[in-house]
Structure formats: C-alpha cells, structure tokens
Design a protein around this motif. Structure first.
Motif, mmCIF file in Angstrom:
data_model
loop_
_atom_site.group_PDB
_atom_site.id
_atom_site.type_symbol
_atom_site.label_atom_id
_atom_site.label_comp_id
_atom_site.label_asym_id
_atom_site.label_seq_id
_atom_site.Cartn_x
_atom_site.Cartn_y
_atom_site.Cartn_z
ATOM 1 N N THR A 211 -31.845 28.230 22.650
ATOM 2 C CA THR A 211 -32.761 26.865 22.497
ATOM 3 C C THR A 211 -33.071 26.617 20.815
ATOM 4 N N TYR A 212 -32.463 28.313 19.547
ATOM 5 C CA TYR A 212 -32.235 27.371 18.433
ATOM 6 C C TYR A 212 -31.276 26.367 17.853
ATOM 7 N N ILE A 213 -30.405 25.667 18.994
ATOM 8 C CA ILE A 213 -29.151 25.084 18.098
ATOM 9 C C ILE A 213 -29.517 23.932 19.630
ATOM 10 N N ARG A 214 -30.756 23.878 20.243
ATOM 11 C CA ARG A 214 -31.255 21.924 20.283
ATOM 12 C C ARG A 214 -32.474 21.772 19.807
ATOM 13 N N GLN A 215 -32.583 22.310 18.343
ATOM 14 C CA GLN A 215 -33.292 21.866 17.799
ATOM 15 C C GLN A 215 -33.164 20.918 16.663
ATOM 16 N N ASP A 216 -34.139 20.080 16.335
ATOM 17 C CA ASP A 216 -33.289 19.134 15.713
ATOM 18 C C ASP A 216 -34.423 19.808 13.703
ATOM 19 N N ASN A 217 -33.539 19.431 12.350
ATOM 20 C CA ASN A 217 -33.353 20.136 11.713
ATOM 21 C C ASN A 217 -33.356 18.664 10.942
ATOM 22 N N TRP A 218 -32.867 17.706 11.556
ATOM 23 C CA TRP A 218 -31.994 17.023 10.863
ATOM 24 C C TRP A 218 -33.648 15.404 10.252
ATOM 25 N N ASN A 219 -33.923 15.859 10.955
ATOM 26 C CA ASN A 219 -34.850 14.722 10.949
ATOM 27 C C ASN A 219 -35.693 14.576 10.069
ATOM 28 N N LYS A 220 -36.008 16.502 10.095
ATOM 29 C CA LYS A 220 -37.291 16.284 9.116
ATOM 30 C C LYS A 220 -36.336 16.373 7.461
ATOM 31 N N ALA A 221 -35.382 16.183 7.331
ATOM 32 C CA ALA A 221 -34.941 16.301 5.426
ATOM 33 C C ALA A 221 -34.692 14.667 5.827
ATOM 34 N N TYR A 222 -34.243 13.588 7.142
ATOM 35 C CA TYR A 222 -33.664 12.183 6.971
ATOM 36 C C TYR A 222 -35.629 11.832 6.898
ATOM 37 N N THR A 223 -36.883 11.845 7.069
ATOM 38 C CA THR A 223 -37.806 11.736 6.711
ATOM 39 C C THR A 223 -38.149 11.789 4.930
ATOM 40 N N ASN A 224 -37.899 13.251 4.752
ATOM 41 C CA ASN A 224 -38.494 13.418 3.361
ATOM 42 C C ASN A 224 -37.387 13.744 1.918
ATOM 43 N N ARG A 225 -36.310 12.413 2.979
ATOM 44 C CA ARG A 225 -34.993 12.331 1.638
ATOM 45 C C ARG A 225 -35.998 11.208 0.672
ATOM 46 N N GLY A 226 -35.083 11.345 -0.744
ATOM 47 C CA GLY A 226 -35.660 10.940 -1.530
ATOM 48 C C GLY A 226 -36.751 11.067 -2.403
ATOM 49 N N THR A 227 -36.984 12.607 -1.889
ATOM 50 C CA THR A 227 -38.117 12.992 -2.853
ATOM 51 C C THR A 227 -37.862 14.517 -3.034
ATOM 52 N N GLY A 228 -38.146 16.039 -4.116
ATOM 53 C CA GLY A 228 -38.540 16.990 -4.537
ATOM 54 C C GLY A 228 -37.154 17.190 -4.140
ATOM 55 N N ASP A 229 -36.702 18.081 -3.268
ATOM 56 C CA ASP A 229 -35.434 18.760 -3.148
ATOM 57 C C ASP A 229 -34.243 18.028 -2.550
#
Length: 556
Positions: free
Chosen positions: A125-143
């Motif tokens: 369940t864990y490895i089939r969840q996406d964490n890339w898109n959130k980072a991509y959406t927030n790219r260029g800002t803050g952390d």
C-alpha cells in the motif's frame, strides 16, 4: 581568501539555480561545520567497507574496488591517487577509531530496534502511493526550491502500472527533459536495492535555432554529447546514434554553435535528474514502485581543466562546506548537486547537510565516473536508448559490452585483458565472487553461473565463468542480459522495501540508506567490515587477484 572564494561560489550556485541573492551574511550562513556530523566522512559510501576475504578467511580473493578506483576513464581524474584505493584501505583516522558508521546495513538492531517491520500488505500500500507529484507541484518554492521540473512518469490505477508524461522518443512533455536507458554500473542493480530512472536536459541554446525550439538540432546535440562522453574526439567518426553516423564537430550546433565540444565532458548547463524508487514486482514495465525514495538533481556549471580531480581535493581539507536546501558542490566545484529524500510521513524534503555530503565524492573525484556521472556515457546506443530503464523486461537492448565506446573497446590501457574477458559484468562477477560488493546476495549467484560454486577465478581457478564462458547464465541465446539478473525475487524486493521503510520512519539516514533484506556485517554472516582498527590494506598480494589488478592499472 577561502571565505571570499565561497562567497563567489555560493553566489554562482544561487544564480545557476534561479534563486535569490540575500547578501554576504546570508551566504555565509550556508556554510556548514563538518564537526557537527555524526559520521565524519559520509562521503565514503557503504561499498568501501567491503572485506576482500582477508578478514574472514585470511586470503584476499574478492576486490570490487576496481570498478570505482582504477585506471581513470578520463584525463580529468588524477589516476595516480585513485588507484591506490583499489590496493589499500584509506580510511581517515576518525573512521578508523569509530568503525563502520553505516549501521543500518550491518547492525540495524542498534538503529532500528524500535521500528516494527511492515507487513506485505502495508508495504505494498505504501509504495503504491505517489509522493513525486506533490514535490513537483511545490517545486521552486520554499524547501522545494531546487526540485527539478519533471512530473511523475508512472501512475498506478486499478491494480496496474502505466507510463505517463513520456512520449515514444523519451521526451517529457515540452520541458526539454529526456529519459534514457543505460547499462547499470557493476553491482548497482535493483536486486541490490537500487532502482532508478535517469533524465538529461541540455541548456536552451542546444535545443534551439534562432531562438526557436528545433527537435532535430536538439537530437544532434544530444548525439554529440553522447559521443563526447564516450571518448569520441572532434574529427573522429561517431557511430550508432539516433541521427546516424557523423564526424564529430569542433562546436555544437544551433544556438550553441559557439560552444566547443570537449571530449569526456558535458557542456555547461547540462542537467541530470535521477529518481530512485521502491521496488514493486507488480510493475511489469520496469519493477519500479510509484513512490520515490529520493530525487537527485545535478547541473554542470563550467568545463573543468585536465587532472583537476583526484585524492587531495580542497573540499576534503576544509572544515566547512556550502549547503543550501539540499544543494552542494561536487569536489571539483564545477557540478552542483541537489537531493530530496523522504520525511517521516513519506513526503520528499531536502536532504540535510550530512545527508547531502554522502553524494559528493562519487560525483567528481573517482576514476569510475565520466565528468562526475555514471549514466549517460553508459547509455544504450542509438534510438533504443531513449526510453525509461526497463532492465530488459519490455525491450531487450542491454548486452554485456565492455567499457565506454559503442564498439565495446576496453580502452588503450586495458587491451591486455580483452582476449579473455567477454564483458565487464563477467569480470565483475568473477572479481567479486558474486553479484554485489559484499557477496551477500545469494539468489543472484545461480543467475550468474550455471554452477553457483564456479564464479570466481580465484576460488575455482580451473573452471569459472571467464575460463569457461559456457557456465554463464545471465545472458540469453542472443547475448542480451536476462532481466532476472537485475531484478530480485518478490520476497527479496519487498524485504528490501520493508527495511528501507524502517529507516524512513526512524529518519536514520545518517546511519545509511543502502539496505538489503537482512544485515550483512561480518558479525551477521556478511562481508562488510565493522571494526577497522587493524585494517591497513586489502590483502592484495603478488599472486592471484593482484596480477589482474596490475593489468587493470597498467603497472609493470
């Protein structure tokens, strides 16, 4: 003088990544004191702590060190300092006193004791969840200031994986990024815990003509770079690219017509992105899970002079180094590196200074790389190489060719062994007596040789995969590498995922991020050094393996 130099470099990195200035005081605050690290040398990776057999058996019969430390691939590494690391352990005094700091690999009972092991269903369940898109959406800002502008390339729906955002030529939408397939560096296989994609993007002038995007110009410049880093010089013929054969020019084409071609170097502005995934056998395309372990990024800043790299880099001599939201310089200061890793909840965050220094030495100071990289110079030749790495699961196009060039040449100083070595994997497996640097992956042995006891020419000198190529089991009838060489069993894959998930929950990356499905220190049955106080050398001697290493290093 050093502080002024670092002010200039920090200003350069901020400009190169599109960040703001902030003044000298702000830049000085981005200098990190190395004495604050738990591990004083996080840039010495886990693999360097291998036992060659001397500690366990009294005889050195395995030495994987040569793949990173031998005759330099290029003139930009000082090979006289690098090959010594194949012959001798060279740990700093602080490491000799403390021992192997990568406890997650050798003694997870000390670092992860309070972290439960996930069940199969929990890890899936864990490895089939996406964490890339959130980072991509927030790219260029803050952390996420330096996160690359690449969207996820996989999705998981209705129990099935599929590729997205990648066209048939490997281009990622209209970003200029392009994904490519490459022959994995010896031992750095998914079955040993590493599975990835690799993207390249040349700077805008290399993609345009008169200020307008030109795909043909871009393809030609990518082909020129591919030939350059594979050792083809201006005036020589480059073969096997997607644009056919051509004579290497002195300068690039299009709006980059004033940029000279430098053999073994990427032109300034070249970017790489390198996502590392969890393993998921359910992905029949590539074995990659939806969730990322890390996203790594690099950008070439300037051409380097010859013989700049080597063993006495200034970075190692200084008590501080530059770090900004996961960004650091490599040893030669001409390549910036950024990296993002999971937080406790699985979201990607910038790596800390100590976590970031882990990346430095491999990207600029060792002979096993070309211009600080392991990838593009090992790209599958031609149009076949413009696809995501699939480990031959869907497209067979990786063979056990040797080093650097399309024709499989070993290079001028390695020709002595070409007569009896079929390919670099064949040599690696025999030199290490297995499929990883620690000889701890038991299931790969039968995939290497039809008789798993006959791999090493040191342990089975009369019948092994070099003397008797008929023993080779990792090639199919057409000479392509079987996917199962690269890929673990389902049990091993999820076992590796579970161990890594425990590291994430503990946020214990300072104790290592390279884990297998079980410990592999000497005390737990593996071949990774733990106590280093009496280690002075690898145990390489005049007989046996030393004779092969001398040949590699061109030593009379």
């Amino acid at each position: 003088m050093k502080s002024k130099k670092w002010l200039v470099l920090s200003a350069l990195i901020i400009q190169a990544c599109g960040g703001g200035g902030g003044g000298g005081t702000t830049q000085e605050k981005k200098m990190v004191d190395l004495s604050t690290f738990t591990n004083p040398e996080p840039n010495i990776p886990t693999e360097c702590y291998t036992d060659t057999g001397l500690i366990r058996t009294g005889k050195a019969y395995a030495n994987p060190c040569y793949v990173c430390h031998s005759q330099a691939n290029t003139p930009y590494i000082n090979e006289t300092t690098d090959y010594d690391l194949t012959l001798n352990y060279s740990f700093p005094e602080e490491i000799l006193k403390m021992g192997n700091p990568w406890l997650n690999a050798i003694r997870p009972d000390l670092t992860l004791a309070n972290i439960p092991i996930p069940t199969d269903s929990e890890i899936q369940t864990y490895i089939r969840q996406d964490n890339w898109n959130k980072a991509y959406t927030n790219r260029g800002t803050g952390d996420m200031k330096y996160f690359p502008d690449i969207p996820p390339i996989y999705e998981y729906k209705n129990g099935k994986y599929s590729l997205i955002n990648v066209d048939s030529e490997g281009f990622i939408k209209d970003t200029g990024w392009r994904v490519f397939k490459w022959k994995n560096f010896p031992g750095y296989f998914p079955t040993n815990g590493r599975i990835d994609s690799t993207f390249i993007r040349l700077d805008k002038p290399f993609r345009e003509k008169n200020g307008v995007f030109d795909k043909n110009i871009y393809k030609k410049n990518l082909a020129i770079v591919e030939c350059a880093v594979k050792g083809i010089k201006p005036g020589e013929v480059c073969k096997g690219t997607e644009v056919g054969s051509f004579t290497m020019p002195d300068y690039y084409e299009g709006d980059a017509k004033d940029v000279p071609v430098v053999t073994y170097q990427y032109p300034p502005g070249t970017e790489f992105a390198h996502p590392l995934y969890y393993l998921d056998p359910a992905n029949t395309i590539s074995f990659k899970a939806l969730r990322l372990k890390e996203m790594r990024y690099s950008k070439k800043l300037a051409y380097a002079p010859e013989n700049e790299g080597g063993g006495e880099e200034e970075e190692e001599e200084e008590s501080k180094f530059f770090w900004d939201k996961g960004v650091v310089f490599n040893l030669s200061k001409n390549l910036l590196l950024a990296a993002f890793i999971e937080d406790q909840n699985g979201n990607l965050r910038p790596q800390t200074a100590e976590e970031s220094k882990f990346c430095i030495s491999c990207h600029g100071g060792i002979s096993g790389t070309v211009d600080g990289t392991y990838t593009y110079w090992r790209k599958v030749p031609g149009a076949d190489g413009w696809m995501d790495q699939d480990y031959n699961l869907t497209v067979r196009n990786i063979k056990d060719w040797n080093y650097r060039t399309f024709e499989g040449s070993l290079g001028p100083n390695l020709e002595k062994i070409i007569a009896f070595v079929k390919g670099e994997y064949q040599l690696y497996f025999s030199m290490t007596d297995g499929g990883d640097h620690f000889r701890s992956n038991e299931e790969i042995r039968s995939r290497i040789s039809k008789d798993p006891s006959k791999i090493s020419f040191m342990l089975s000198p009369n019948d092994n995969i070099i003397i008797n190529p008929d023993l080779i089991n990792y090639l199919d009838k057409d000479g392509y590498i079987k996917p199962e060489l690269f890929l673990p069993s389902q049990e091993r894959a999820y076992g590796i995922d579970k161990q890594y998930r425990r590291v994430v929950k503990a946020q214990a990356f300072k104790y290592g991020r390279d884990v297998f499905d079980k410990p592999f220190g000497l005390s737990s049955g593996g071949n990774s050094l733990e106590k280093l106080d009496n280690v002075k050398r690898t145990g390489v001697k005049e007989e046996g393996i030393w004779a092969v290493i001398k040949t590699f290093l061109h030593i009379e």
